[in-house]
Motif scaffolding. Structure first.
Motif, short mmCIF file in Angstrom:
data_model
loop_
_atom_site.label_atom_id
_atom_site.label_comp_id
_atom_site.label_asym_id
_atom_site.label_seq_id
_atom_site.Cartn_x
_atom_site.Cartn_y
_atom_site.Cartn_z
N ALA A 97 0.83 -1.21 0.00
CA ALA A 97 0.00 0.00 0.00
C ALA A 97 0.86 1.26 0.00
CB ALA A 97 -0.93 -0.01 1.21
N ALA A 98 1.92 1.25 0.82
CA ALA A 98 2.80 2.42 0.89
C ALA A 98 3.54 2.63 -0.44
CB ALA A 98 3.81 2.24 2.03
N VAL A 99 4.02 1.54 -1.03
CA VAL A 99 4.70 1.65 -2.32
C VAL A 99 3.74 2.16 -3.39
CG1 VAL A 99 5.81 0.33 -4.18
CG2 VAL A 99 6.42 -0.11 -1.79
N GLY A 136 -3.62 0.85 -6.95
CA GLY A 136 -4.40 -0.35 -6.70
C GLY A 136 -3.68 -1.62 -7.08
N PHE A 137 -2.92 -1.55 -8.17
CA PHE A 137 -2.26 -2.76 -8.66
C PHE A 137 -1.12 -3.19 -7.76
CE2 PHE A 137 -0.19 -5.56 -11.72
CZ PHE A 137 -1.31 -6.21 -12.26
N CYS A 138 -0.49 -2.26 -7.05
CA CYS A 138 0.54 -2.65 -6.08
C CYS A 138 -0.04 -3.55 -4.99
CB CYS A 138 1.18 -1.41 -5.47
SG CYS A 138 2.32 -0.54 -6.56
N LEU A 139 -1.24 -3.24 -4.53
CA LEU A 139 -1.90 -4.11 -3.55
C LEU A 139 -2.32 -5.42 -4.19
CD1 LEU A 139 -3.92 -1.27 -1.87
CD2 LEU A 139 -2.48 -2.87 -0.61
N HIS A 140 -2.76 -5.36 -5.42
CA HIS A 140 -3.16 -6.56 -6.17
C HIS A 140 -2.00 -7.56 -6.26
CE1 HIS A 140 -5.30 -8.69 -9.51
NE2 HIS A 140 -4.07 -8.88 -9.95
#
Length: 415
Positions: A97-99, A136-140
């Motif tokens: 999430a942070a990234v 969103g995709f980083c969390l994905h």
């Protein structure tokens, strides 16, 4: 479950590969459908604009796959080092999430420097969607890595499919309702909220999101940083290639560029879409086979080569007809060109495979060096004074060979 990583006993099974393979096939069909709808709805010049945004999102989201790789490796190996000191733990989802938030801010802040060179239409919308979609995709991808690390392959596949279905649903609505280019831009990033839908509907996914891994956040970020850099370089050659092609061509790609982008995308997808989707399987497999890494490469490499040979023949024989019949008479490419594009896809697929083996062996610097060298070589080859088609073939076929050599050399020397 919130205090430690669940046990990850057992190797990657044939059943897990089948489940992820089925999800990959469905995801690939959805991806083809989005491209088909956009190509039928937009003229080649308009498809070129869409293709550049599709590639731009593929580039940044491809870099986010570094989070999947590092999360998979950390979660997969965690069961072998427990118990670990309670203060030396990392929550991968929070890191993701942070990234993602930081990356979104970076895209928005730097957009005045590069957006005019990349996006020729709907520039503000493109920047906003690119930033939000990447967050969103980083969390994905982090969630995918956690699921792969604990052998939750059914949920892994379901998350992939949810991403693809959201994209094709919005693309179909755009086609039917006539929303034009803007609708396809929204469709490109629609899957970035799939992780949130899965959290609401699946208890195992919520459990995976709570997992912790050994080591500090700084240690996790160092490994993820190398993986993200290498994944970003790989994304330039895989999903982000339309952007690279536009930048090195020095102007609007026009109708000819639209044909090349579509042809490259279609010829590489049968190999690269499954390989990208199965990064979790591959890394988990190579972690389990860490005592003989080179030997573990043999079977998947032979499979890629065999499928690639079939694809090369098929692309040369029926590719021009299929391209023309499926997408319209404006999309013309001869069989030899499509066969060469397919051969280039084989080279990139093998580089993807050796890269996964390097990540599994924690050879982060070698992994990054291989992809970065391949990307630099391909970029330089795109600058040779030849036609667009020739430059594309030479760059995509020859550049990856340098990266493959670096990966294999590092794996052979690893203890």
């Amino acid at each position: 479950m919130t205090d430690a990583v669940a046990g990850t006993s057992g190797a990657v099974t044939r059943g897990s590969v089948v489940r992820v393979g089925a999800a990959t096939a469905l995801s690939a069909l959805c991806g083809y459908a989005v491209l088909y709808l956009a190509a039928r709805d937009l003229e080649p010049a308009g498809f070129s604009v869409f293709g550049v945004f599709w590639g731009a999102f593929g580039l940044v989201s491809g870099a986010a796959f570094g989070l999947l790789q590092e999360t998979t490796r950390e979660v997969r190996t965690a069961s072998r080092v427990r118990p670990y000191p309670p203060r030396q733990r990392t929550h991968p989802i929070r890191v993701g999430a942070a990234v993602g938030l930081g990356a979104a801010v970076l895209i928005a802040a730097t957009s005045p420097l590069w957006a005019t060179h990349v996006f020729t239409r709907d520039r503000v919308l493109s920047i906003a969607l690119l930033a939000a979609g990447l967050a969103g995709f980083c969390l994905h991808t982090t969630l995918l890595g956690a699921l792969a690390g604990i052998n939750r392959w059914s949920e892994y596949g379901a998350l992939m499919v949810a991403d693809a279905v959201l994209r094709v649903t919005l693309a179909a609505a755009t086609f039917v309702l006539g929303w034009g280019l803007g609708g396809y831009l929204w469709a490109t990033v629609a899957g970035s909220i799939a992780w949130l839908l899965m959290l609401f509907t699946s208890p195992p996914v919520r459990g995976a999101a709570r997992l912790l891994t050994p080591g500090t956040t700084a240690t996790f970020l160092r490994g993820a940083g190398h993986s993200i850099a290498a994944a970003g370089a790989s994304a330039v050659l895989v999903m982000g290639f339309p952007v690279l092609l536009k930048v090195t061509s020095g102007g609007d790609l026009g109708a000819a560029g639209g044909v090349v982008i579509l042809a490259v995308t279609l010829t590489r997808a049968p190999l690269l879409v499954p390989l990208t989707a199965m990064q979790g399987n591959l890394i988990a497999h190579f972690v389990d086979q860490r005592s003989h890494r080179i030997r573990a490469l043999a079977v998947p490499a032979a499979l890629i080569a065999g499928l690639g040979a079939v694809g090369i023949v098929a692309a040369g024989a029926v590719g021009p007809w299929l391209l023309r019949e499926a997408f319209g008479a404006e999309y013309q490419a001869d069989g030899a060109l499509l066969a060469w594009f397919t051969a280039a896809a084989v080279a990139i697929a093998l580089l993807t495979l050796t890269g996964a083996a390097a990540v599994a062996a924690a050879l982060h610097r070698a992994y990054a060096a291989g992809w970065l060298s391949a990307t630099v070589a391909s970029t330089l080859l795109l600058l040779i004074p030849q036609d667009l088609e020739v430059r594309t073939v030479v760059a995509l076929l020859c550049g990856p060979l340098m990266g493959i050599a670096l990966h294999l050399a590092a794996l052979a020397k690893a203890p």
